[in-house]
Write an enzyme that holds these catalytic residues in place. Sequence first.
Site, PDB file in Angstrom:
ATOM      1  N   TYR A  22       0.701  -1.083   0.105  1.00 56.05           N
ATOM      2  CA  TYR A  22       0.089   0.007  -0.028  1.00 56.05           C
ATOM      3  C   TYR A  22       0.855   1.251  -0.084  1.00 56.05           C
ATOM      4  O   TYR A  22       2.121   1.162   0.254  1.00 56.05           O
ATOM      5  CB  TYR A  22      -0.981   0.008   1.348  1.00 56.05           C
ATOM      6  N   LYS A  56       6.733  -2.034   1.983  1.00 53.54           N
ATOM      7  CA  LYS A  56       5.363  -1.347   2.374  1.00 53.54           C
ATOM      8  C   LYS A  56       4.218  -2.429   2.509  1.00 53.54           C
ATOM      9  O   LYS A  56       3.155  -1.973   1.515  1.00 53.54           O
ATOM     10  CB  LYS A  56       4.970   0.049   1.815  1.00 53.54           C
ATOM     11  N   GLU A 116      12.173   2.719  14.206  1.00 55.14           N
ATOM     12  CA  GLU A 116      11.319   3.695  13.437  1.00 55.14           C
ATOM     13  C   GLU A 116      10.047   3.853  14.245  1.00 55.14           C
ATOM     14  O   GLU A 116       9.862   2.671  15.032  1.00 55.14           O
ATOM     15  CB  GLU A 116      11.054   3.561  12.112  1.00 55.14           C
ATOM     16  N   LEU A 125      11.428   1.336   7.036  1.00 56.20           N
ATOM     17  CA  LEU A 125      10.947   1.999   5.724  1.00 56.20           C
ATOM     18  C   LEU A 125      11.565   3.065   5.203  1.00 56.20           C
ATOM     19  O   LEU A 125      11.693   4.127   5.759  1.00 56.20           O
ATOM     20  CB  LEU A 125       9.364   2.098   5.651  1.00 56.20           C
TER      21      LEU A 125
END
Length: 285
Positions: free
Chosen positions: A33, A149, A182, A207
């Site tokens: 996505y 992702k 993250e 990411l």
Amino acid sequence: MSRIAYVNGRYQDMRDASVNIEDRGYQFADGVYEVCEVRSGQLVDMPRHLKRLQRSLSELRIAEPMPLSALSVVMHEVVQRNRVRFGIVYLQVSRGVARRDHGFPTKPVRPSVVVTARSIDPAKGADNCARGIKVITVPENRWPRVDIKSTALLPNVLAKQAAREAGAYEAWYVDGDGFVTEGSSSNAWIVTQDGRVVTRPDKSGILSGITRGVLIEALEALQIHFEERPFTPQEAAGAAEAFTTAASMIVMPVVTIDGHVIGSGKPGPVALRLREQFHRFASFS
């Protein structure tokens, strides 16, 4: 006004939109996505998002459902049909519909495409920025390929829920070596006491955020010293500032981490400047 979604070639009312129960995105999270910011009715950094989508599809060996130019048309159309001025557009591509089997379908299937859009009140983000947000840390428990992702986000869901239950806005993951990777839905940054902006390299463990990439270009243009290196929660607790970035929040100052007050306990000047300047360096379409 009813919201409109694009599902596999059709624009439909959200109440009627659906996918097959044997869609592999539903049964296996076998899909990817992208989330793109909408600002003044325009899509922000869409070419970068589509390029990352292309990479994610390639890494999972999912066929591109249509040319990127056609996907761009669909995304713009969904934004327009929903009359979104400020908000996000969500694009999801799964491997498609096939009899339930862990392995790839033995016969080629058409990937499924879903696009939705919704408005977000920019005043809410501005209010959060003015106050700053709270962050907690959680152990890293995701699969190693977070560079893709993927829609397989259960660890992220649990981390975000843990943050909410702790009265925080975001959770930052900490890896086995004690370094921040993250956030559950964002990239993590600190500003050292001598003014250096620091974030983890995107070589592993994170990411490669689109907002992150644009912000790095902004830092260089604004001549703000920047370092890509890991940092620990302890270093973050002693930093002058901290902030987090994502398409849905742009640059969001962090004022506490695990209850430790960061800097003055108020949004810092570097984060505020970067938030103010960010869209000068973004692309619009």
